[in-house]
Design a protein around this motif. Structure first.
Motif, PDB file in Angstrom:
ATOM      1  N   ILE A 172       0.858  -1.163   0.000  1.00  0.00           N
ATOM      2  CA  ILE A 172       0.000   0.000   0.000  1.00  0.00           C
ATOM      3  C   ILE A 172       0.890   1.205   0.000  1.00  0.00           C
ATOM      4  CG2 ILE A 172      -1.855   1.107   1.217  1.00  0.00           C
ATOM      5  CD1 ILE A 172      -2.433  -1.570   2.412  1.00  0.00           C
ATOM      6  N   ALA A 173       0.894   1.973  -1.050  1.00  0.00           N
ATOM      7  CA  ALA A 173       1.905   2.987  -1.190  1.00  0.00           C
ATOM      8  C   ALA A 173       1.442   4.332  -0.738  1.00  0.00           C
ATOM      9  CB  ALA A 173       2.343   3.070  -2.625  1.00  0.00           C
ATOM     10  N   GLN A 228       2.851  11.188  -4.897  1.00  0.00           N
ATOM     11  CA  GLN A 228       1.705  12.036  -4.425  1.00  0.00           C
ATOM     12  C   GLN A 228       1.879  12.651  -3.280  1.00  0.00           C
ATOM     13  OE1 GLN A 228      -0.861  12.521  -2.490  1.00  0.00           O
ATOM     14  NE2 GLN A 228      -1.098  12.635  -2.240  1.00  0.00           N
ATOM     15  N   SER A 229       2.086  13.899  -1.874  1.00  0.00           N
ATOM     16  CA  SER A 229       2.050  14.497  -1.138  1.00  0.00           C
ATOM     17  C   SER A 229       2.842  14.097  -0.801  1.00  0.00           C
ATOM     18  CB  SER A 229       1.031  14.546   0.262  1.00  0.00           C
ATOM     19  OG  SER A 229       0.804  14.785   0.512  1.00  0.00           O
ATOM     20  N   SER A 230       2.916  13.238  -0.931  1.00  0.00           N
ATOM     21  CA  SER A 230       3.689  13.386  -0.279  1.00  0.00           C
ATOM     22  C   SER A 230       4.432  13.200  -0.182  1.00  0.00           C
ATOM     23  CB  SER A 230       3.833  14.132   0.245  1.00  0.00           C
ATOM     24  OG  SER A 230       4.091  14.597   0.943  1.00  0.00           O
ATOM     25  N   PRO A 231       4.355  12.680  -0.374  1.00  0.00           N
ATOM     26  CA  PRO A 231       5.076  12.776  -0.276  1.00  0.00           C
ATOM     27  C   PRO A 231       6.202  12.921  -0.455  1.00  0.00           C
ATOM     28  CG  PRO A 231       3.402  13.373   0.550  1.00  0.00           C
ATOM     29  CD  PRO A 231       3.451  12.944  -0.015  1.00  0.00           C
ATOM     30  N   GLY A 232       7.717  12.172  -0.647  1.00  0.00           N
ATOM     31  CA  GLY A 232       8.346  13.286  -1.267  1.00  0.00           C
ATOM     32  C   GLY A 232       9.730  13.047  -1.756  1.00  0.00           C
ATOM     33  N   SER A 233      10.556  12.209  -1.174  1.00  0.00           N
ATOM     34  CA  SER A 233      11.942  12.109  -1.625  1.00  0.00           C
ATOM     35  C   SER A 233      12.152  10.811  -2.372  1.00  0.00           C
ATOM     36  CB  SER A 233      12.884  12.169  -0.421  1.00  0.00           C
ATOM     37  OG  SER A 233      12.659  11.095   0.430  1.00  0.00           O
ATOM     38  N   ARG A 234      13.306  10.726  -3.056  1.00  0.00           N
ATOM     39  CA  ARG A 234      13.645   9.520  -3.780  1.00  0.00           C
ATOM     40  C   ARG A 234      15.055   9.087  -3.399  1.00  0.00           C
ATOM     41  NH1 ARG A 234      11.359   8.227  -9.004  1.00  0.00           N
ATOM     42  NH2 ARG A 234       9.178   8.644  -8.762  1.00  0.00           N
ATOM     43  N   THR A 235      15.314   7.802  -3.503  1.00  0.00           N
ATOM     44  CA  THR A 235      16.602   7.261  -3.111  1.00  0.00           C
ATOM     45  C   THR A 235      17.417   6.893  -4.335  1.00  0.00           C
ATOM     46  OG1 THR A 235      15.864   6.396  -0.997  1.00  0.00           O
ATOM     47  CG2 THR A 235      17.702   5.273  -2.018  1.00  0.00           C
ATOM     48  N   ALA A 236      18.661   7.330  -4.381  1.00  0.00           N
ATOM     49  CA  ALA A 236      19.573   6.917  -5.442  1.00  0.00           C
ATOM     50  C   ALA A 236      20.185   5.582  -5.049  1.00  0.00           C
ATOM     51  CB  ALA A 236      20.660   7.965  -5.639  1.00  0.00           C
ATOM     52  N   ALA A 282       5.517   5.585   0.641  1.00  0.00           N
ATOM     53  CA  ALA A 282       4.257   5.164   0.034  1.00  0.00           C
ATOM     54  C   ALA A 282       3.123   5.562   0.956  1.00  0.00           C
ATOM     55  CB  ALA A 282       4.250   3.649  -0.199  1.00  0.00           C
ATOM     56  N   THR A 283       1.957   5.819   0.368  1.00  0.00           N
ATOM     57  CA  THR A 283       0.758   6.141   1.135  1.00  0.00           C
ATOM     58  C   THR A 283      -0.318   5.139   0.766  1.00  0.00           C
ATOM     59  OG1 THR A 283       1.259   8.485   1.239  1.00  0.00           O
ATOM     60  CG2 THR A 283      -1.025   7.859   1.587  1.00  0.00           C
ATOM     61  N   ILE A 284      -0.875   4.510   1.747  1.00  0.00           N
ATOM     62  CA  ILE A 284      -1.952   3.548   1.541  1.00  0.00           C
ATOM     63  C   ILE A 284      -3.208   4.108   2.184  1.00  0.00           C
ATOM     64  CG2 ILE A 284      -2.728   1.189   1.935  1.00  0.00           C
ATOM     65  CD1 ILE A 284       0.228   0.450   2.330  1.00  0.00           C
ATOM     66  N   LYS A 285      -4.136   4.529   1.362  1.00  0.00           N
ATOM     67  CA  LYS A 285      -5.408   5.028   1.870  1.00  0.00           C
ATOM     68  C   LYS A 285      -6.427   3.906   1.824  1.00  0.00           C
ATOM     69  CE  LYS A 285      -4.676   9.843   0.495  1.00  0.00           C
ATOM     70  NZ  LYS A 285      -5.227  11.007  -0.256  1.00  0.00           N
ATOM     71  N   THR A 286      -7.099   3.681   2.960  1.00  0.00           N
ATOM     72  CA  THR A 286      -8.122   2.653   3.022  1.00  0.00           C
ATOM     73  C   THR A 286      -9.405   3.252   3.571  1.00  0.00           C
ATOM     74  OG1 THR A 286      -7.849   1.877   5.322  1.00  0.00           O
ATOM     75  CG2 THR A 286      -6.245   1.081   3.696  1.00  0.00           C
ATOM     76  N   ASN A 287     -10.476   2.468   3.521  1.00  0.00           N
ATOM     77  CA  ASN A 287     -11.745   2.928   4.082  1.00  0.00           C
ATOM     78  C   ASN A 287     -11.700   2.971   5.608  1.00  0.00           C
ATOM     79  OD1 ASN A 287     -11.595   0.042   4.079  1.00  0.00           O
ATOM     80  ND2 ASN A 287     -13.775  -0.064   4.552  1.00  0.00           N
ATOM     81  N   ARG A 288     -10.623   2.469   6.217  1.00  0.00           N
ATOM     82  CA  ARG A 288     -10.483   2.468   7.682  1.00  0.00           C
ATOM     83  C   ARG A 288      -9.469   3.495   8.181  1.00  0.00           C
ATOM     84  NH1 ARG A 288     -14.995  -0.058   9.234  1.00  0.00           N
ATOM     85  NH2 ARG A 288     -15.272  -2.009   8.085  1.00  0.00           N
ATOM     86  N   GLY A 289      -8.694   4.070   7.286  1.00  0.00           N
ATOM     87  CA  GLY A 289      -7.657   5.014   7.685  1.00  0.00           C
ATOM     88  C   GLY A 289      -6.503   4.963   6.694  1.00  0.00           C
ATOM     89  N   LEU A 316      -2.293   4.704   5.965  1.00  0.00           N
ATOM     90  CA  LEU A 316      -0.982   4.279   6.445  1.00  0.00           C
ATOM     91  C   LEU A 316       0.097   4.950   5.616  1.00  0.00           C
ATOM     92  CD1 LEU A 316      -3.033   1.645   6.701  1.00  0.00           C
ATOM     93  CD2 LEU A 316      -0.953   0.554   7.525  1.00  0.00           C
ATOM     94  N   GLN A 317       1.167   5.326   6.271  1.00  0.00           N
ATOM     95  CA  GLN A 317       2.337   5.838   5.577  1.00  0.00           C
ATOM     96  C   GLN A 317       3.468   4.837   5.767  1.00  0.00           C
ATOM     97  OE1 GLN A 317       3.172   9.787   6.978  1.00  0.00           O
ATOM     98  NE2 GLN A 317       1.290  10.641   6.098  1.00  0.00           N
ATOM     99  N   VAL A 318       4.167   4.586   4.680  1.00  0.00           N
ATOM    100  CA  VAL A 318       5.198   3.547   4.678  1.00  0.00           C
ATOM    101  C   VAL A 318       6.508   4.141   4.168  1.00  0.00           C
ATOM    102  CG1 VAL A 318       5.891   1.304   3.741  1.00  0.00           C
ATOM    103  CG2 VAL A 318       3.483   1.754   4.255  1.00  0.00           C
ATOM    104  N   ARG A 319       7.582   3.880   4.900  1.00  0.00           N
ATOM    105  CA  ARG A 319       8.916   4.230   4.434  1.00  0.00           C
ATOM    106  C   ARG A 319       9.448   3.059   3.612  1.00  0.00           C
ATOM    107  NH1 ARG A 319      11.103   5.341   8.932  1.00  0.00           N
ATOM    108  NH2 ARG A 319      11.997   3.300   9.357  1.00  0.00           N
ATOM    109  N   LEU A 320       9.814   3.309   2.372  1.00  0.00           N
ATOM    110  CA  LEU A 320      10.278   2.264   1.470  1.00  0.00           C
ATOM    111  C   LEU A 320      11.801   2.152   1.497  1.00  0.00           C
ATOM    112  CD1 LEU A 320       8.029   3.061  -1.634  1.00  0.00           C
ATOM    113  CD2 LEU A 320       7.577   1.423   0.201  1.00  0.00           C
ATOM    114  N   ASP A 321      12.288   0.929   1.441  1.00  0.00           N
ATOM    115  CA  ASP A 321      13.733   0.702   1.432  1.00  0.00           C
ATOM    116  C   ASP A 321      14.161   0.337   0.017  1.00  0.00           C
ATOM    117  OD1 ASP A 321      16.352   0.163   1.947  1.00  0.00           O
ATOM    118  OD2 ASP A 321      15.974  -1.007   3.760  1.00  0.00           O
ATOM    119  N   ALA A 322      14.249   1.358  -0.832  1.00  0.00           N
ATOM    120  CA  ALA A 322      14.587   1.130  -2.234  1.00  0.00           C
ATOM    121  C   ALA A 322      16.026   0.669  -2.410  1.00  0.00           C
ATOM    122  CB  ALA A 322      14.338   2.400  -3.036  1.00  0.00           C
ATOM    123  N   ALA A 323      16.907   1.053  -1.487  1.00  0.00           N
ATOM    124  CA  ALA A 323      18.313   0.665  -1.617  1.00  0.00           C
ATOM    125  C   ALA A 323      18.486  -0.844  -1.463  1.00  0.00           C
ATOM    126  CB  ALA A 323      19.156   1.407  -0.590  1.00  0.00           C
TER     127      ALA A 323
END
Length: 562
Positions: free
Chosen positions: A330-331, A363-371, A408-415, A417-424
């Motif tokens: 869920i991103a 999207q909003s957010s959020p916001g940075s990218r990993t090299a 990543a941002t995961i929007k659900t009908n219950r709330g 979630l924000q997720v920090r991704l480990d792209a490296a």
């Protein structure tokens, strides 16, 4: 947008009917909280300092501010949802914009350029046109007050805005941020909409160059340059440079209005209807700033029996996540105007995830990218397969860009979630998730499995069929499993065996001991209490005691990476 911080014991738990969940900022006027409604809508609740409630003049100004803000049409601005001036705790509740500020992204990834910079200029000019149409002056426009949300730039924080018809006594004084303040503010003269246009010019110069046009050193030096010096417009070119230069005129009367700037920016994009009406013009500006071309409908699911997958147990006998299920990520935060660095370059680009389907999207957010460390790109192998309830949206590019989403941002009908991704550590996984998010693959899909056993507590999502046997029509190998730890908040891929990752993923809401067969690719940083509440309602017993569909149904309404 700053990362949410826990509430303090003395913080309120509710404002205006919205439940407060975290702190997201604090300033001279008050504290800003993250909140949510009963149906899961996220809001920003600004609690003003208590002395405003006891100071008659402050209360009068606050009442005036509320009346002004309520007149602002929601074109590229954050909507006000609720406000109170009479109680012991005056507050304003507004739309929460999921995304970073322009200041944060430029500081992290460099300056904007080209068409992406023009879109940013169009969005912020549209916001000022809407604000000024309502008879309001923002008075503190700056990069920190421009958020890049899912539907384009949004101007926020009308904390010191005043109606244009306010008395000169309330319209004077050096209120604002020095590097973005007009000469008349420093001189103590009455100010109006032209001072916002000066701030807009400074903000666009900052976006293009990474520094304000009159510098960012000491306040006296900045004041001197604003009053007597020429702005440094740096990389600005073409029509945008001319518009910015005209907005930075020392004489307020020489600056163009927001509507005039917007017309100049839209140029040939304007049709006759938009050109003839200010309201249509604002709608056109909003559309261009956050434009997303329509996407074709996803292909129908093939008809046929689902495959039978092995679903082993852990040593304690509890079901293990993901065997026979592919997991959905869920991103967090897919917004059209996100800043990305292409090929390691310094330039910032605002692009639409549907326009770049083969690349990781944000999207909003959020916001940075990993090299990816030590390489400009790498290759991944995504093997086509057609078993199960396939939702075929194509296959990600095998060549992973040098920069990947980190949130990543995961929007659900219950709330949400924000997720920090480990792209490296999991580049092929994050590349796949970003690809699927850009295709809206996860949107309107259920989380199909909840496990509440003593040894394993997970929520599993990402199957478009909702049966635990579907996937995207391709698979790829495990990553990041050496020494993997599966602790509360970890998000990992589910699979039907090593090297069979697809779209399904699981979220751990308690620590677990699992063999390193599942790729950890992220960690929930906000909203895990939503999973806790789903878990409290329990699970069906389709797969064994406490292992089945969540009794409190949960659907992903939007999945975005940033």
């Amino acid at each position: 947008m700053p990362e949410p911080r826990p509430l303090r014991p003395t913080d309120p738990r509710e404002l205006g009917g919205f439940r407060l969940t975290a702190r997201i900022g604090e300033g001279a006027q008050g504290t800003v909280f993250l909140g949510e409604s009963d149906d899961g809508q996220r809001v920003a609740a600004k609690l003003l300092h208590a002395d405003i409630g006891r100071d008659e003049r402050a209360r009068t100004l606050f009442d005036r501010e509320l009346a002004a803000v309520r007149r602002v049409a929601p074109f590229c601005t954050a909507r006000v949802l609720a406000a109170e001036a009479d109680g012991d705790l005056p507050y304003i509740v507004s739309e929460y914009i999921e995304g970073p500020s322009l200041r944060e992204l430029v500081a992290e990834r460099g300056a904007a350029s080209g068409e992406d910079l023009v879109r940013l200029a169009i969005g912020t000019a549209t916001a000022l046109a809407a604000i000024h149409e309502a008879g309001v002056v923002h008075r503190d426009l700056k990069p920190a007050n421009v958020l890049l949300g899912a539907d384009g730039p949004k101007v926020i924080d009308f904390g010191i805005a005043r109606p244009l018809d306010a008395t000169s006594a309330t319209m004077t004084g050096a209120v604002g941020t020095p590097a973005y303040m007009a000469p008349e503010q420093f001189a103590g003269s009455a100010g109006g909409a032209p001072l916002d246009m000066f701030a807009w010019g400074c903000t666009m110069a900052f976006a293009a160059n990474g520094v304000p046009p009159f510098g960012a050193d000491t306040v006296p030096a900045i004041m001197q340059r604003v009053l007597t010096g020429e702005p440094d417009l740096g990389a600005l070119t073409g029509d945008l440079r001319g518009l910015v230069a005209s907005c930075l005129a020392k004489d307020p009367a020489s600056r163009p209005t927001a509507v005039r700037v917007l017309r100049g920016l839209l140029g040939d994009r304007l049709d006759a209807a938009a050109a003839g009406s200010e309201r249509n013009l604002l709608a056109e500006g909003t559309s261009v700033a956050g434009h997303r071309p329509s996407a074709p409908p996803p292909p129908a699911f093939p008809v046929g029996p689902p495959p039978v997958y092995q679903y082993p147990t852990n040593p304690a006998g509890a079901p293990r996540p993901g065997r026979g299920r592919r997991a959905l990520l869920i991103a967090v935060g897919a917004w059209v105007g996100v800043l990305a660095v292409a090929g390691g370059a310094v330039g910032v680009f605002l692009w639409n995830d549907r326009e770049k389907p083969a690349a990781p999207t944000t999207q909003s957010s959020p916001g940075s990218r990993t090299a990816l460390a030590g390489q400009s790109s790498r290759n991944c192998v995504y093997t086509r397969e057609s078993v199960g309830g396939v939702k075929d949206v194509g296959t990600p590019s095998s060549q992973v860009p040098a920069t990947l989403p980190t949130r990543a941002t995961i929007k659900t009908n219950r709330g949400t979630l924000q997720v920090r991704l480990d792209a490296a550590k999991a580049p092929c996984t994050v590349n796949s998730l970003a690809f699927l998010a850009g295709k809206k693959y996860y949107d309107n899909t259920p989380c199909h499995r909840l496990t509440t056993s003593a040894g394993l507590k997970v929520l599993q999502c990402g199957d478009p069929s909702g049966k635990g046997s579907g996937g995207p029509g391709y698979k790829f190998a495990n990553e990041n499993t050496t020494g993997a730890r599966y602790t509360r908040g970890v998000v990992a891929m589910a699979n039907a065996g090593p090297g069979t990752n697809g779209s399904q993923f699981f979220i751990l809401y308690a620590d677990a001991t699992l063999s390193p067969d599942y790729t950890p690719f992220g960690e929930v940083t906000s909203g895990l209490e939503t999973v806790d509440e789903i878990a409290k309602a329990g699970a069906g017993d389709e797969n064994g005691p406490g292992d089945g569909k969540p009794k409190r149904p949960v659907t992903i309404t939007e999945f975005r990476t940033a």
